[in-house]
Write a protein that holds these residues in place. Structure first.
Motif, PDB file in Angstrom:
ATOM      1  N   LEU A  35     -34.442 -43.877 -15.816  1.00 40.80           N
ATOM      2  CA  LEU A  35     -35.183 -44.422 -14.631  1.00 40.80           C
ATOM      3  C   LEU A  35     -34.242 -45.491 -13.887  1.00 40.80           C
ATOM      4  CD1 LEU A  35     -37.512 -43.467 -16.331  1.00 40.80           C
ATOM      5  CD2 LEU A  35     -38.928 -45.359 -15.474  1.00 40.80           C
ATOM      6  N   VAL A  36     -34.094 -45.202 -12.793  1.00 40.14           N
ATOM      7  CA  VAL A  36     -32.952 -46.432 -12.044  1.00 40.14           C
ATOM      8  C   VAL A  36     -33.738 -47.006 -11.150  1.00 40.14           C
ATOM      9  CG1 VAL A  36     -30.774 -46.515 -10.809  1.00 40.14           C
ATOM     10  CG2 VAL A  36     -31.092 -44.780 -12.729  1.00 40.14           C
ATOM     11  N   ALA A  37     -33.593 -48.326 -11.037  1.00 36.09           N
ATOM     12  CA  ALA A  37     -34.209 -49.031  -9.840  1.00 36.09           C
ATOM     13  C   ALA A  37     -33.405 -50.459  -9.956  1.00 36.09           C
ATOM     14  CB  ALA A  37     -35.358 -49.271 -10.131  1.00 36.09           C
ATOM     15  N   ARG A  38     -33.367 -51.390  -9.023  1.00 36.57           N
ATOM     16  CA  ARG A  38     -32.580 -52.709  -8.892  1.00 36.57           C
ATOM     17  C   ARG A  38     -33.552 -53.900  -9.894  1.00 36.57           C
ATOM     18  NH1 ARG A  38     -31.823 -53.512  -2.561  1.00 36.57           N
ATOM     19  NH2 ARG A  38     -33.706 -52.949  -2.497  1.00 36.57           N
ATOM     20  N   GLU A  39     -34.724 -53.762  -9.851  1.00 37.58           N
ATOM     21  CA  GLU A  39     -35.451 -54.929 -10.394  1.00 37.58           C
ATOM     22  C   GLU A  39     -35.769 -54.682 -11.874  1.00 37.58           C
ATOM     23  OE1 GLU A  39     -39.127 -55.559  -8.262  1.00 37.58           O
ATOM     24  OE2 GLU A  39     -38.121 -55.614  -6.471  1.00 37.58           O
ATOM     25  N   GLU A  40     -35.022 -55.373 -12.543  1.00 37.89           N
ATOM     26  CA  GLU A  40     -34.976 -54.991 -14.052  1.00 37.89           C
ATOM     27  C   GLU A  40     -36.493 -55.174 -14.959  1.00 37.89           C
ATOM     28  OE1 GLU A  40     -32.821 -56.615 -18.273  1.00 37.89           O
ATOM     29  OE2 GLU A  40     -32.347 -57.689 -16.371  1.00 37.89           O
ATOM     30  N   ALA A  41     -37.545 -56.354 -14.374  1.00 39.62           N
ATOM     31  CA  ALA A  41     -38.803 -56.509 -14.956  1.00 39.62           C
ATOM     32  C   ALA A  41     -39.713 -55.115 -14.532  1.00 39.62           C
ATOM     33  CB  ALA A  41     -39.238 -57.742 -14.257  1.00 39.62           C
ATOM     34  N   ALA A  42     -39.463 -54.728 -13.191  1.00 39.34           N
ATOM     35  CA  ALA A  42     -40.448 -53.698 -12.981  1.00 39.34           C
ATOM     36  C   ALA A  42     -39.983 -52.347 -13.434  1.00 39.34           C
ATOM     37  CB  ALA A  42     -40.365 -53.535 -11.261  1.00 39.34           C
ATOM     38  N   LEU A  43     -38.801 -52.198 -13.723  1.00 41.41           N
ATOM     39  CA  LEU A  43     -38.300 -50.950 -14.381  1.00 41.41           C
ATOM     40  C   LEU A  43     -38.505 -50.939 -15.764  1.00 41.41           C
ATOM     41  CD1 LEU A  43     -36.625 -48.438 -13.619  1.00 41.41           C
ATOM     42  CD2 LEU A  43     -34.411 -49.797 -14.332  1.00 41.41           C
ATOM     43  N   SER A  44     -38.433 -52.176 -16.608  1.00 46.01           N
ATOM     44  CA  SER A  44     -38.983 -52.232 -17.980  1.00 46.01           C
ATOM     45  C   SER A  44     -40.321 -51.866 -18.038  1.00 46.01           C
ATOM     46  CB  SER A  44     -38.357 -53.486 -18.407  1.00 46.01           C
ATOM     47  OG  SER A  44     -37.143 -53.777 -18.520  1.00 46.01           O
ATOM     48  N   ALA A  45     -41.125 -52.267 -17.006  1.00 48.53           N
ATOM     49  CA  ALA A  45     -42.683 -52.010 -17.145  1.00 48.53           C
ATOM     50  C   ALA A  45     -42.859 -50.538 -16.916  1.00 48.53           C
ATOM     51  CB  ALA A  45     -43.408 -52.864 -16.171  1.00 48.53           C
ATOM     52  N   ALA A  46     -42.147 -49.870 -16.096  1.00 55.95           N
ATOM     53  CA  ALA A  46     -42.411 -48.668 -15.838  1.00 55.95           C
ATOM     54  C   ALA A  46     -42.214 -47.798 -17.015  1.00 55.95           C
ATOM     55  CB  ALA A  46     -41.597 -48.153 -14.524  1.00 55.95           C
ATOM     56  N   ALA A  47     -40.836 -48.302 -17.471  1.00 59.77           N
ATOM     57  CA  ALA A  47     -40.512 -47.406 -18.786  1.00 59.77           C
ATOM     58  C   ALA A  47     -41.554 -47.559 -19.925  1.00 59.77           C
ATOM     59  CB  ALA A  47     -39.131 -47.745 -19.182  1.00 59.77           C
ATOM     60  N   GLU A  48     -42.015 -48.889 -20.043  1.00 60.93           N
ATOM     61  CA  GLU A  48     -43.110 -49.031 -21.122  1.00 60.93           C
ATOM     62  C   GLU A  48     -44.252 -48.280 -21.049  1.00 60.93           C
ATOM     63  OE1 GLU A  48     -44.552 -51.001 -24.551  1.00 60.93           O
ATOM     64  OE2 GLU A  48     -42.453 -50.985 -23.735  1.00 60.93           O
ATOM     65  N   GLU A  49     -44.694 -47.998 -19.788  1.00 62.20           N
ATOM     66  CA  GLU A  49     -45.621 -47.358 -19.546  1.00 62.20           C
ATOM     67  C   GLU A  49     -45.623 -45.782 -19.913  1.00 62.20           C
ATOM     68  OE1 GLU A  49     -47.596 -45.351 -15.201  1.00 62.20           O
ATOM     69  OE2 GLU A  49     -46.780 -47.492 -15.189  1.00 62.20           O
ATOM     70  N   LEU A  50     -44.465 -45.345 -20.087  1.00 60.41           N
ATOM     71  CA  LEU A  50     -44.382 -43.981 -20.496  1.00 60.41           C
ATOM     72  C   LEU A  50     -44.072 -43.913 -22.006  1.00 60.41           C
ATOM     73  CD1 LEU A  50     -41.900 -42.935 -17.413  1.00 60.41           C
ATOM     74  CD2 LEU A  50     -44.423 -43.048 -17.441  1.00 60.41           C
ATOM     75  N   THR A  51     -43.955 -44.842 -22.747  1.00 54.34           N
ATOM     76  CA  THR A  51     -43.394 -44.760 -24.238  1.00 54.34           C
ATOM     77  C   THR A  51     -44.603 -43.743 -24.959  1.00 54.34           C
ATOM     78  OG1 THR A  51     -44.855 -46.514 -24.605  1.00 54.34           O
ATOM     79  CG2 THR A  51     -42.700 -46.854 -24.145  1.00 54.34           C
ATOM     80  N   SER A  52     -45.890 -43.714 -24.549  1.00 55.80           N
ATOM     81  CA  SER A  52     -46.806 -42.926 -25.365  1.00 55.80           C
ATOM     82  C   SER A  52     -46.438 -41.453 -25.083  1.00 55.80           C
ATOM     83  CB  SER A  52     -48.187 -43.193 -24.914  1.00 55.80           C
ATOM     84  OG  SER A  52     -48.583 -42.929 -23.634  1.00 55.80           O
ATOM     85  N   LEU A  53     -45.776 -41.001 -24.042  1.00 55.13           N
ATOM     86  CA  LEU A  53     -45.707 -39.597 -23.766  1.00 55.13           C
ATOM     87  C   LEU A  53     -44.551 -38.761 -24.569  1.00 55.13           C
ATOM     88  CD1 LEU A  53     -45.837 -39.766 -19.918  1.00 55.13           C
ATOM     89  CD2 LEU A  53     -47.683 -39.131 -21.471  1.00 55.13           C
ATOM     90  N   PRO A  54     -44.327 -37.427 -24.866  1.00 54.96           N
ATOM     91  CA  PRO A  54     -43.612 -36.656 -25.640  1.00 54.96           C
ATOM     92  C   PRO A  54     -42.007 -36.954 -25.315  1.00 54.96           C
ATOM     93  CG  PRO A  54     -45.318 -35.279 -24.968  1.00 54.96           C
ATOM     94  CD  PRO A  54     -45.572 -36.503 -23.931  1.00 54.96           C
ATOM     95  N   GLY A  55     -41.773 -37.121 -24.158  1.00 51.97           N
ATOM     96  CA  GLY A  55     -40.235 -37.105 -23.846  1.00 51.97           C
ATOM     97  C   GLY A  55     -39.912 -38.788 -23.885  1.00 51.97           C
ATOM     98  N   GLN A  56     -38.872 -39.087 -23.145  1.00 52.25           N
ATOM     99  CA  GLN A  56     -38.011 -40.403 -23.495  1.00 52.25           C
ATOM    100  C   GLN A  56     -37.832 -41.031 -21.948  1.00 52.25           C
ATOM    101  OE1 GLN A  56     -34.638 -40.600 -25.779  1.00 52.25           O
ATOM    102  NE2 GLN A  56     -34.604 -42.706 -25.988  1.00 52.25           N
ATOM    103  N   ALA A  57     -38.190 -42.213 -21.894  1.00 51.91           N
ATOM    104  CA  ALA A  57     -37.825 -43.017 -20.637  1.00 51.91           C
ATOM    105  C   ALA A  57     -36.872 -44.028 -20.867  1.00 51.91           C
ATOM    106  CB  ALA A  57     -38.924 -43.482 -19.893  1.00 51.91           C
ATOM    107  N   ILE A  58     -35.773 -43.845 -20.283  1.00 50.25           N
ATOM    108  CA  ILE A  58     -34.726 -44.884 -20.435  1.00 50.25           C
ATOM    109  C   ILE A  58     -34.241 -45.912 -19.201  1.00 50.25           C
ATOM    110  CG2 ILE A  58     -32.136 -45.050 -21.076  1.00 50.25           C
ATOM    111  CD1 ILE A  58     -32.230 -42.434 -22.507  1.00 50.25           C
ATOM    112  N   PRO A  59     -34.766 -47.068 -19.217  1.00 54.61           N
ATOM    113  CA  PRO A  59     -34.518 -47.702 -17.898  1.00 54.61           C
ATOM    114  C   PRO A  59     -33.051 -48.228 -17.864  1.00 54.61           C
ATOM    115  CG  PRO A  59     -35.379 -49.182 -19.547  1.00 54.61           C
ATOM    116  CD  PRO A  59     -35.211 -47.703 -20.255  1.00 54.61           C
TER     117      PRO A  59
END
Length: 273
Positions: A35-59
């Motif tokens: 996951l790529v974006a400029r705002e670190e806080a928003a990006l981290s929150a987005a990745a956190e939202e996806l942690t329960s899913l089978p794959g992996q989200a890397i901000p």
């Protein structure tokens, strides 16, 4: 097994909206998504939202308007994964305004965000896609095919993105890389109807609306994300939603005058009213 299971994808503008919806669908199907974006806080929150899913989200925080940031991303992704299977160029911006009243700086701003970010990322990541015969998805708009009134530089830049995508598709065909342009209508969002309030001086009220008043139902971002990934699996060349917009585009190619008339007819404000 889902097509995207254990594949590696990179999605720009992934902290919210359609970018996050695409990332969510990919992670749900077992993909590793950068996951790529400029705002670190928003990006981290987005990745956190996806942690329960089978794959992996890397901000990975980066500004894709920066050559150096994109080069850094390319080095890091190559080091971690060796290659990628999907690049989604989702970064973009829209506006409202009359062309003759739009500052050249605003044209440059949208050109950078809507066109150059895609060019920069494609040039950086194409070598990592080629070995895997991967996918490049450029997020355009209905304005990539048919301009509307009062949308400032948006159609100018989205037409350019469409031309870039077509040429890229032709040039990468022999390498087995799939290239697709996505042309959606207005996408549902919380600030629809008021996000352009600060740009409404001297513009008619319909310009405030999604699609600058074109009468279309807003698209659900999660459904749109699913359609995009399914179209990738089928290696389609473009995805236009709603499908009936294709009729307008075909008519406009044959008769620009008739195309303009239809564009006005299906907008909130019709000529002569």
């Amino acid at each position: 097994m889902p097509y995207w299971n254990e594949k590696v994808a990179l999605v720009t503008g992934a902290s919210r909206g359609l970018g996050l919806a695409i990332a969510r669908q990919l992670v749900r199907q077992g993909a590793t998504v950068v996951l790529v974006a400029r705002e670190e806080a928003a990006l981290s929150a987005a990745a956190e939202e996806l942690t329960s899913l089978p794959g992996q989200a890397i901000p990975l925080t980066a500004d894709v308007t920066s050559d150096e940031d994109v080069k850094r991303l390319e080095r890091e992704i190559e080091s971690r994964f060796g290659g990628i299977d999907l690049l989604v160029n989702n970064v973009g911006v829209s506006s409202r305004g009359k062309l003759l009243e739009t500052q050249l700086a605003d044209f440059r701003h949208q050109w950078e965000l809507n066109v150059m970010t895609a060019i920069r990322c494609v040039q950086a990541f194409a070598p990592l896609l080629t070995g895997r015969q991967g996918h490049i998805v450029n997020i355009g708009s209905l304005a990539s095919k048919q301009a509307a009134r009062f949308i400032g530089p948006y159609a100018t830049t989205k037409f350019a993105l469409a031309g870039f995508t077509q040429q890229l598709r032709l040039e990468l065909a022999d390498d087995g890389v799939h290239v697709m342009l996505v042309c959606p209508g207005p996408i549902a969002r919380e600030d629809a109807g008021n996000r352009y309030d600060h740009q409404m001086d001297n513009l008619p009220a319909e310009a405030r609306k999604p699609g600058a008043g074109v009468k279309l139902k807003a698209l659900d971002p999660d459904r749109l994300a699913s359609s995009i990934l399914q179209s990738c699996e089928q290696r389609k060349q473009d995805l236009i939603l709603p499908w009936k917009a294709r009729i307008l585009f075909a008519v406009a190619q044959i008769s620009p005058r008739l195309g303009d008339w239809l564009q006005a007819k299906f907008s909130s404000r019709r000529r002569g009213e």
